[in-house]
Design a protein around this motif. Sequence first.
Motif, PDB file in Angstrom:
ATOM      1  N   ASN A 230       0.864  -1.183   0.000  1.00  0.00           N
ATOM      2  CA  ASN A 230       0.000   0.000   0.000  1.00  0.00           C
ATOM      3  C   ASN A 230       0.900   1.232   0.000  1.00  0.00           C
ATOM      4  OD1 ASN A 230      -1.724   2.123   0.526  1.00  0.00           O
ATOM      5  ND2 ASN A 230      -2.196   1.474   2.629  1.00  0.00           N
ATOM      6  N   PRO A 231       0.960   1.980  -1.086  1.00  0.00           N
ATOM      7  CA  PRO A 231       1.866   3.136  -1.121  1.00  0.00           C
ATOM      8  C   PRO A 231       1.534   4.191  -0.077  1.00  0.00           C
ATOM      9  CG  PRO A 231       0.369   3.182  -3.001  1.00  0.00           C
ATOM     10  CD  PRO A 231       0.207   1.845  -2.346  1.00  0.00           C
ATOM     11  N   GLY A 232       0.313   4.162   0.436  1.00  0.00           N
ATOM     12  CA  GLY A 232      -0.076   5.125   1.454  1.00  0.00           C
ATOM     13  C   GLY A 232       0.072   4.605   2.876  1.00  0.00           C
ATOM     14  N   GLU A 233       0.793   3.496   3.056  1.00  0.00           N
ATOM     15  CA  GLU A 233       0.911   2.871   4.378  1.00  0.00           C
ATOM     16  C   GLU A 233       1.326   3.872   5.456  1.00  0.00           C
ATOM     17  OE1 GLU A 233       1.118   0.372   7.583  1.00  0.00           O
ATOM     18  OE2 GLU A 233       0.387  -0.273   5.611  1.00  0.00           O
ATOM     19  N   LEU A 234       2.428   4.566   5.240  1.00  0.00           N
ATOM     20  CA  LEU A 234       2.935   5.446   6.288  1.00  0.00           C
ATOM     21  C   LEU A 234       2.163   6.761   6.361  1.00  0.00           C
ATOM     22  CD1 LEU A 234       6.772   4.753   6.161  1.00  0.00           C
ATOM     23  CD2 LEU A 234       4.976   3.634   7.500  1.00  0.00           C
ATOM     24  N   SER A 235       1.588   7.200   5.254  1.00  0.00           N
ATOM     25  CA  SER A 235       0.695   8.358   5.313  1.00  0.00           C
ATOM     26  C   SER A 235      -0.520   8.046   6.180  1.00  0.00           C
ATOM     27  CB  SER A 235       0.243   8.755   3.908  1.00  0.00           C
ATOM     28  OG  SER A 235       1.320   9.234   3.130  1.00  0.00           O
ATOM     29  N   GLU A 236      -1.037   6.843   6.029  1.00  0.00           N
ATOM     30  CA  GLU A 236      -2.182   6.441   6.847  1.00  0.00           C
ATOM     31  C   GLU A 236      -1.813   6.395   8.324  1.00  0.00           C
ATOM     32  OE1 GLU A 236      -3.685   2.776   5.294  1.00  0.00           O
ATOM     33  OE2 GLU A 236      -4.248   3.655   3.360  1.00  0.00           O
ATOM     34  N   ARG A 237      -0.574   5.998   8.624  1.00  0.00           N
ATOM     35  CA  ARG A 237      -0.139   5.960  10.020  1.00  0.00           C
ATOM     36  C   ARG A 237      -0.079   7.367  10.612  1.00  0.00           C
ATOM     37  NH1 ARG A 237       0.990   0.965  12.283  1.00  0.00           N
ATOM     38  NH2 ARG A 237       0.810  -0.621  10.640  1.00  0.00           N
ATOM     39  N   ILE A 238       0.372   8.335   9.823  1.00  0.00           N
ATOM     40  CA  ILE A 238       0.415   9.720  10.303  1.00  0.00           C
ATOM     41  C   ILE A 238      -1.001  10.233  10.556  1.00  0.00           C
ATOM     42  CG2 ILE A 238       1.035  12.090   9.725  1.00  0.00           C
ATOM     43  CD1 ILE A 238       3.443  10.305  10.411  1.00  0.00           C
ATOM     44  N   VAL A 239      -1.918   9.960   9.638  1.00  0.00           N
ATOM     45  CA  VAL A 239      -3.303  10.392   9.816  1.00  0.00           C
ATOM     46  C   VAL A 239      -3.908   9.736  11.045  1.00  0.00           C
ATOM     47  CG1 VAL A 239      -5.610  10.365   8.799  1.00  0.00           C
ATOM     48  CG2 VAL A 239      -3.632  10.886   7.364  1.00  0.00           C
ATOM     49  N   ALA A 240      -3.652   8.434  11.226  1.00  0.00           N
ATOM     50  CA  ALA A 240      -4.202   7.722  12.386  1.00  0.00           C
ATOM     51  C   ALA A 240      -3.671   8.304  13.692  1.00  0.00           C
ATOM     52  CB  ALA A 240      -3.871   6.239  12.289  1.00  0.00           C
ATOM     53  N   ALA A 241      -2.375   8.627  13.726  1.00  0.00           N
ATOM     54  CA  ALA A 241      -1.786   9.208  14.934  1.00  0.00           C
ATOM     55  C   ALA A 241      -2.410  10.562  15.241  1.00  0.00           C
ATOM     56  CB  ALA A 241      -0.277   9.346  14.764  1.00  0.00           C
ATOM     57  N   ALA A 242      -2.591  11.391  14.208  1.00  0.00           N
ATOM     58  CA  ALA A 242      -3.179  12.715  14.406  1.00  0.00           C
ATOM     59  C   ALA A 242      -4.623  12.609  14.868  1.00  0.00           C
ATOM     60  CB  ALA A 242      -3.092  13.522  13.105  1.00  0.00           C
ATOM     61  N   GLU A 243      -5.389  11.754  14.201  1.00  0.00           N
ATOM     62  CA  GLU A 243      -6.800  11.611  14.557  1.00  0.00           C
ATOM     63  C   GLU A 243      -6.952  11.028  15.960  1.00  0.00           C
ATOM     64  OE1 GLU A 243     -10.950  10.112  12.472  1.00  0.00           O
ATOM     65  OE2 GLU A 243      -9.022   9.610  11.550  1.00  0.00           O
ATOM     66  N   GLY A 244      -6.033  10.135  16.331  1.00  0.00           N
ATOM     67  CA  GLY A 244      -6.116   9.506  17.639  1.00  0.00           C
ATOM     68  C   GLY A 244      -5.983  10.468  18.797  1.00  0.00           C
ATOM     69  N   VAL A 245      -5.216  11.540  18.614  1.00  0.00           N
ATOM     70  CA  VAL A 245      -5.057  12.526  19.695  1.00  0.00           C
ATOM     71  C   VAL A 245      -5.822  13.813  19.428  1.00  0.00           C
ATOM     72  CG1 VAL A 245      -2.818  11.579  20.362  1.00  0.00           C
ATOM     73  CG2 VAL A 245      -2.899  13.507  18.756  1.00  0.00           C
ATOM     74  N   GLY A 246      -6.399  13.951  18.230  1.00  0.00           N
ATOM     75  CA  GLY A 246      -7.287  15.073  17.956  1.00  0.00           C
ATOM     76  C   GLY A 246      -6.642  16.332  17.431  1.00  0.00           C
ATOM     77  N   ILE A 247      -5.402  16.259  16.968  1.00  0.00           N
ATOM     78  CA  ILE A 247      -4.754  17.452  16.438  1.00  0.00           C
ATOM     79  C   ILE A 247      -5.183  17.699  14.996  1.00  0.00           C
ATOM     80  CG2 ILE A 247      -2.672  16.354  15.466  1.00  0.00           C
ATOM     81  CD1 ILE A 247      -1.062  18.688  16.761  1.00  0.00           C
ATOM     82  N   GLY A 248      -5.245  18.967  14.591  1.00  0.00           N
ATOM     83  CA  GLY A 248      -5.483  19.297  13.193  1.00  0.00           C
ATOM     84  C   GLY A 248      -4.277  18.915  12.362  1.00  0.00           C
ATOM     85  N   LEU A 249      -4.491  18.487  11.127  1.00  0.00           N
ATOM     86  CA  LEU A 249      -3.393  17.964  10.310  1.00  0.00           C
ATOM     87  C   LEU A 249      -3.420  18.540   8.905  1.00  0.00           C
ATOM     88  CD1 LEU A 249      -1.036  15.880   9.896  1.00  0.00           C
ATOM     89  CD2 LEU A 249      -2.805  14.269   9.138  1.00  0.00           C
ATOM     90  N   THR A 250      -2.254  19.006   8.463  1.00  0.00           N
ATOM     91  CA  THR A 250      -1.981  19.235   7.048  1.00  0.00           C
ATOM     92  C   THR A 250      -0.870  18.262   6.685  1.00  0.00           C
ATOM     93  OG1 THR A 250      -2.622  21.561   7.073  1.00  0.00           O
ATOM     94  CG2 THR A 250      -1.144  20.850   5.310  1.00  0.00           C
ATOM     95  N   LEU A 251      -1.179  17.286   5.858  1.00  0.00           N
ATOM     96  CA  LEU A 251      -0.197  16.271   5.485  1.00  0.00           C
ATOM     97  C   LEU A 251       0.503  16.709   4.207  1.00  0.00           C
ATOM     98  CD1 LEU A 251       1.018  13.491   6.135  1.00  0.00           C
ATOM     99  CD2 LEU A 251      -0.719  12.490   4.641  1.00  0.00           C
ATOM    100  N   LEU A 252       1.841  16.711   4.268  1.00  0.00           N
ATOM    101  CA  LEU A 252       2.663  17.175   3.152  1.00  0.00           C
ATOM    102  C   LEU A 252       3.566  16.039   2.683  1.00  0.00           C
ATOM    103  CD1 LEU A 252       3.668  20.492   4.913  1.00  0.00           C
ATOM    104  CD2 LEU A 252       2.084  20.337   2.975  1.00  0.00           C
ATOM    105  N   PRO A 253       3.058  15.159   1.815  1.00  0.00           N
ATOM    106  CA  PRO A 253       3.936  14.113   1.272  1.00  0.00           C
ATOM    107  C   PRO A 253       5.098  14.760   0.515  1.00  0.00           C
ATOM    108  CG  PRO A 253       1.627  13.691   0.745  1.00  0.00           C
ATOM    109  CD  PRO A 253       1.705  15.086   1.258  1.00  0.00           C
ATOM    110  N   VAL A 254       6.290  14.236   0.752  1.00  0.00           N
ATOM    111  CA  VAL A 254       7.506  14.863   0.234  1.00  0.00           C
ATOM    112  C   VAL A 254       8.047  14.094  -0.961  1.00  0.00           C
ATOM    113  CG1 VAL A 254       9.906  15.438   0.795  1.00  0.00           C
ATOM    114  CG2 VAL A 254       8.094  15.819   2.484  1.00  0.00           C
ATOM    115  N   LEU A 255       8.396  14.845  -1.996  1.00  0.00           N
ATOM    116  CA  LEU A 255       9.134  14.286  -3.128  1.00  0.00           C
ATOM    117  C   LEU A 255      10.622  14.433  -2.847  1.00  0.00           C
ATOM    118  CD1 LEU A 255       9.412  13.142  -6.003  1.00  0.00           C
ATOM    119  CD2 LEU A 255       9.254  15.498  -6.847  1.00  0.00           C
TER     120      LEU A 255
END
Length: 453
Positions: free
Chosen positions: A132-157
């Motif tokens: 799943n190419p989004g494996e680690l992006s999903e982990r970041i979203v899950a961590a943010a949602e789990g503690v309730g912080i607002g998130l802007t996810l910036l995948p890096v090239l």
Amino acid sequence: MTVIHAKQALTPLGWQDNVAVHVDAAGRIAAVGPQDGAADCAVDLLLPAAVNLHSHAFQRAMSGLTEMRGPDPSDSFWTWRRLMYRYLDRLTPDDIEAIAAQVFLEMLEAGYAGVAEFHYLHHDVGGKAYGNPGELSERIVAAAEGVGIGLTLLPVLYQWGGCDARPLQGGQQRFGTTPEQYLRLHEAATRAVSAGPADYVIGAAPHSLRAVDEAGMSAVRRLGGPMHMHLAEQVAEVEEVLAHKGARPTQWLLDNHDVDARWCLIHCTQMTADETRALAATGAVAGLCPITESSLGDGIFNGVDYLGHQGRIGFGSDSNVHIAYFDELKTLEYSQRLRDRSRAALATAAQSTGRVLVEAAALGGAQAAGRAGGAIAAGQWADLVGVSTDNAWLCNRKGDTVLDSLVFGGHGQACVQDVWSAGRHVVKDGQHAKRAETAARFQSVVERLGQDI
């Protein structure tokens, strides 16, 4: 509807006393006005909460492990970076989620309501792609949602090891993608963000002029949302870009790309006076990380000149060696004083230093994150921080003086009592409800990883 009463609040109209802030069920501020009726929560001081505009969450686990001399006679950012790459060879997806959750919780308790996560850890050890190419992006979203912080996810090239297009080596391989692979990864990250809360945002981040070529820049520019990039952080970086592109990093970027308010350029500690003024004129945000920049010996951002030309700034914790919102602001101001042998370097005739920094951080962070916030005003996300002033550190001070005491008194974080992120009341009585369980999971990961990196 949730109603917050504040004895004093910093609003776009300035300081107001006995304010009621009404927050609707969607997490936005519905109204701001005088107190009338009962409140769900009462605070001494209410401020717009900032977004931490630059974070590499996984580096939090390295805090305190890179303070010994490296093999070089003169230790530097580049020695620290080699240690960081070795550390990467040990991190699993579960580890990354546990570390990110701890980081994001610490940010909330420090008074941040959101984070722009500069996310460049995409693959398994050795650069092997996950199914799943989004494996680690999903982990970041899950961590943010789990503690309730607002998130802007910036995948890096991250394409290359330098301007000469040398292949990525060692830990860098976990970052690397071609532009085509990056677009697929970005699609997966977008799906992860879209499945999260309504205030979550997706952006894009070409890592730096050293790591991304023109084909990569072209691919990233086609994407929407905020655009973040490291720029002019180190002397060696400036020399490398100058040698290969014929101009210093900031000058080259401004000459070759349409930099505007969508952009956030991180660090910018190596700019000439002309570059400083030219970048200020674009409306872009300079993303400052003074604690990390001090830790790595990056240099000093020219805040006096930049703000003097109406430049926009925000603050991030970058390496997360020490997550302390008010200390970031103080460190920037003190760097200006040390360089210029001055005092109140960033203050204006109308506003104190603390007022300038707090308002700039809130507005610049929201802009950089593509987040409707940064002010206590109707229609904005309810990103708010409630501060106790009835203590020996703040002594019930008011107006700009209380902000100066928060920033420079050394106990600002201890005074943070309540934090709301898009209306989510995530910190109460100075503590996050999930502090114990999140910290236990994080500590288990770090102890297993060990300290010999």
